[in-house]
Design an enzyme around this catalytic site. Sequence first.
Site, PDB file in Angstrom:
ATOM      1  N   SER A 149       0.746  -1.164   0.138  1.00  0.00           N
ATOM      2  CA  SER A 149       0.015   0.026  -0.122  1.00  0.00           C
ATOM      3  C   SER A 149       0.997   1.348   0.154  1.00  0.00           C
ATOM      4  CB  SER A 149      -1.001   0.044   1.217  1.00  0.00           C
ATOM      5  OG  SER A 149      -2.129   0.845   1.034  1.00  0.00           O
ATOM      6  N   ASP A 243      -8.560  -5.228  -5.829  1.00  0.00           N
ATOM      7  CA  ASP A 243      -8.300  -4.264  -4.785  1.00  0.00           C
ATOM      8  C   ASP A 243      -9.121  -3.167  -4.871  1.00  0.00           C
ATOM      9  OD1 ASP A 243      -7.186  -2.423  -3.334  1.00  0.00           O
ATOM     10  OD2 ASP A 243      -5.005  -2.698  -4.385  1.00  0.00           O
ATOM     11  N   HIS A 277      -7.341  -5.826  -1.278  1.00  0.00           N
ATOM     12  CA  HIS A 277      -5.941  -5.055  -1.210  1.00  0.00           C
ATOM     13  C   HIS A 277      -5.039  -5.575  -0.147  1.00  0.00           C
ATOM     14  CE1 HIS A 277      -4.021  -1.226  -0.988  1.00  0.00           C
ATOM     15  NE2 HIS A 277      -3.885  -1.103   0.278  1.00  0.00           N
TER      16      HIS A 277
END
Length: 338
Positions: A149, A243, A277
């Site tokens: 991320s 995601d 994600h």
Amino acid sequence: LQPQKPFWRLVKRDVQSPFLLQLDVFEGHGERHGRLLAQAQHERAFLRDGVRRIPVREGRIRATLFLPPGDGPFPGIIDLYGTGGGLPEYRACLLANHGFAVLALAFYSYEDLPKGMKEFHLEYFEEAVNYMLQHTQVKGPGIGLLGHSKGGDLCVSMASFLKGITATALINGSVANVGAVLRYKDITIPPLGMNPKRIKVGKSGIADIIDALNSPLEGADQQSFIPLEKAECCFLFIVGQDDHNWKSEFFAVEGSKRLQAHGKEKPEIVCYPGAGHYIEPPFFPMCAASMHLLIGKPVMWGGEPKAHCEAQIDAWQQIQAFFRKHLTGKPSGTSSKL
């Protein structure tokens, strides 16, 4: 495995103690339990025997170094998480179980580091890279970077501007600078713009933020695209195709185009349909939705449980194989054990 409290994500705070799972088997199926048929306790240890956990407070660095058992030096990796802040250690220590010297690095919201995500200075991360390069237990000449991320785009920035990086692996990362200004010497990279009006909130109150960010290919937002063509390392992009935090596959493809346009090696891109994600190490339950610190409300992360679970198992192997290949020059043996 679902959280009993909504919007909670299972993480391991203290890697020195195992997870204890109480398994109960009941008669029948559904919400109402029949009689208890069997039960057992399952223990999941994180630190292998002989792995050393060393808190690091050198200069400005706030980190934890994990060293495998045995005599080094070992291939070195710096591990970065995302906007949650703090100092998560569980992925770093699990990688150390497999023979890597791994520095779990905090970069905000921890001890005396900045409390918020307003701006980051790459000099801090440079200190951490130099610490690893100079460590007697870390095998040179370069180290690896692993980021998820926000940690992903920080790793791209480190690879682009700092020396001594051989391999960079991103898990659902961005190739644009996101969420905070990035500074290094006389260089400033602004954060990618976003439009809150593009956030969709369903009846559940959970936000879908996948369309919130601007494109780094248009207008002033092009300034936020990190110049990864400056990097002297190999890249691996791990992409969850479901995601919902941002468009990870788009970022991976655009990063690949940019590298190749500048005559650099094409990166490895591994895509997982149905993965969201939070691609964690294997056997962590999928987190479908939780609080997002920057958005200030719960957001959906995407993912379909079975596909996501399988992606975590495979991605863990891909990441280790990538680092073995580029940091040791040896192909990876396949082992599915944590």
